[in-house]
Design an enzyme around this catalytic site. Structure first.
Site, PDB file in Angstrom:
ATOM      1  CE  LYS A 202      -3.999  -2.050  -0.129  1.00 38.92           C
ATOM      2  NZ  LYS A 202      -3.541  -3.285  -0.702  1.00 38.92           N
TER       3      LYS A 202
HETATM    4  C1  LIG Z   1      -9.945  -2.623  -1.841  1.00 41.03           C
HETATM    5  C2  LIG Z   1      -9.278  -3.558  -0.640  1.00 41.03           C
HETATM    6  N1  LIG Z   1      -9.864  -3.643   0.322  1.00 41.03           N
HETATM    7  C3  LIG Z   1      -9.366  -4.347   1.591  1.00 41.03           C
HETATM    8  C4  LIG Z   1      -8.183  -4.841   1.399  1.00 41.03           C
HETATM    9  C5  LIG Z   1      -7.618  -5.655   2.643  1.00 41.03           C
HETATM   10  O1  LIG Z   1      -6.676  -4.966   2.979  1.00 41.03           O
HETATM   11  P1  LIG Z   1      -5.771  -5.640   4.210  1.00 41.03           P
HETATM   12  O2  LIG Z   1      -4.689  -6.583   3.741  1.00 41.03           O
HETATM   13  O3  LIG Z   1      -4.911  -4.618   4.988  1.00 41.03           O
HETATM   14  O4  LIG Z   1      -6.676  -6.541   5.309  1.00 41.03           O
HETATM   15  C6  LIG Z   1      -7.304  -4.671   0.212  1.00 41.03           C
HETATM   16  C7  LIG Z   1      -6.082  -5.377   0.410  1.00 41.03           C
HETATM   17  O5  LIG Z   1      -5.310  -5.390  -0.795  1.00 41.03           O
HETATM   18  C8  LIG Z   1      -7.846  -4.002  -0.752  1.00 41.03           C
HETATM   19  O6  LIG Z   1      -7.414  -3.935  -2.039  1.00 41.03           O
END
Ligand SMILES: Cc1ncc(COP(=O)(O)O)c(C=O)c1O
Length: 404
Positions: A202
């Site tokens: 990210k």
């Molecule tokens: C649009 C979206 N929502 C949620 C997530 C989940 O994030 P995390 O890995 O921090 O749980 C991601 C992860 O890539 C994502 O791209």
């Protein structure tokens, strides 16, 4: 294609990964300091990170958790969403957005996106039923959805808004940061929270990590308690001189708290975030300039009333003008030693959602057409301008060699 690879000077000496984090010496020193401090789990650095994140986004409350997935889930539970409820989710997203709805016992109702890849307000409106409790817009790629339209729909139908801002730390909408209290100031009592991701790829990272922001005091208190077992307030202090051994369980909560090791990274990544975004935007402008008139390539749609932090740079291929498909295009990039990815396989095309909810291809055509033609190119601050030029040359070469 292989013939053109005979022009071997076009093949990079080393593989350019699709994404890489930018971890500096300050982050490393802060993590070491945490390790030496004797306090490695949730503690003072998490508090510091939360305070700084609140200030950065303009949110009165910020709760650090161990992923965006946890942030989204905790928010839904705190909102009281459960069996019998429906939550509207765009199909063009990562599975986490919908899976957390299922974990509450509610049903994700998948809707289509517009040509800009963002959830369509019209599709939201059409999907609302008496069981709908919340809308989960996703700020795809780091550009805000049309928030005014979505808050207005939510307000009119008394729905909560849970923003998936996994891609959108630093993004602004009408000059305000995503997550800011002020964004929904015109809608008093609108229940709303925003979930961020600090996953490794990210725009800023804590390895794994997430943050929830909200202006809603009651929601924030519930989320804080739920994110650490359902223990009564500030339970983490119980091993300090300021704390007490006593705690009460007030809900069946989760183990979603962020560690001080992760927050140590976050504190410095947040300080560097604007610089990261600037680099991403500069490289995106280089791509835009190179691909603007390129045969068979469509650059991302950027709206003038919101900034784009380019977590992703997702182009669309005009497949009618190429002799190869999207997957072959990615394969040819790989042969030129360049990584790429696809964001996303629409959720309604995955076997689980098809079997569980009866979705099939044809249900959400705009997302399907995007999926068939989309490619995310490498874009991150750790790339050099020469790397960006390598990607540009590779895309130019592949599109011209496979021109229809
Ligand atoms: C649009 C979206 N929502 C949620 C997530 C989940 O994030 P995390 O890995 O921090 O749980 C991601 C992860 O890539 C994502 O791209």
């Amino acid at each position: 294609m292989l013939a053109l690879l005979q022009t071997e000077e076009l093949i990079r000496a080393n593989f350019l990964p699709f994404a890489l984090p930018s971890i500096g010496e300050e982050e490393i020193a802060e993590v070491v300091d945490t390790l030496r401090s004797g306090w490695v789990t949730t503690g003072p650095k998490v508090k510091r990170f939360e305070t700084q994140f609140s200030a950065y986004t303009g949110a009165s409350r910020a709760i650090a958790v161990n992923s965006c997935t946890a942030a989204l889930h905790t928010t839904l539970v705190a909102l009281g969403i459960g069996p019998g409820d429906e939550v509207i989710v765009p199909t063009l997203t990562f599975c986490a957005t919908a899976n957390v709805v299922i974990h509450t016992g509610a049903r994700p109702v998948l809707v289509d996106v517009g040509a800009d890849f963002q959830i369509s307000p019209k599709a939201i409106e059409a999907a609302i039923t008496p069981n709908t409790k919340a809308i989960m817009p996703v700020h795809y790629a780091g550009q805000a959805v049309d928030l005014d339209a979505i808050y207005e729909i939510a307000y009119r139908h008394s729905l909560a808004v849970v923003e998936d801002a996994a891609h959108a730390v630093g993004t602004t909408y009408h000059g305000l940061k995503i997550g800011s209290d002020q964004l929904s100031a015109r809608y008093p009592n609108l229940r709303r929270a925003t979930a961020f991701s600090f996953y490794a790829n990210k725009n800023m990272t804590t390895g794994e990590g997430g943050m929830i922001t909200t202006a809603d005091d009651e929601l924030a208190s519930k989320m804080r308690v739920l994110s650490l077992h359902g223990m009564s307030k500030d339970a983490w202090k119980r091993y300090t001189s300021a704390g007490s051994w006593y705690y009460e369980i007030v809900a069946a909560g989760y183990k979603n708290n962020m560690t001080d090791i992760a927050a140590a990274l976050g504190i410095h990544q947040l300080r560097r975030l604007d610089g990261f975004v600037e680099a991403r935007r500069r490289y995106a402008r280089m791509y835009d300039a190179a691909f603007g008139d390129l045969h068979a390539v469509r650059t991302p749609i950027a709206h003038a009333d919101r900034n784009h932090v380019y977590h992703l740079y997702a182009i669309r291929l005009d497949l009618d003008r190429l002799t190869i498909n999207r997957s072959e295009f990615i394969e040819e990039l790989k042969q030129l030693n360049i990584g790429a990815s696809v964001h996303f396989i629409p959720l309604h095309l995955h076997p689980f959602y098809q079997e569980e909810f009866g979705y099939q291809r044809g249900d959400l055509p705009q997302a399907e057409s995007i999926y068939d033609s989309v490619v995310s190119l490498p874009l991150y601050p750790g790339m050099s301008e020469a790397d960006v030029h390598d990607v540009i040359e590779a895309v130019q070469l592949i599109t011209s060699a496979n021109r229809r």
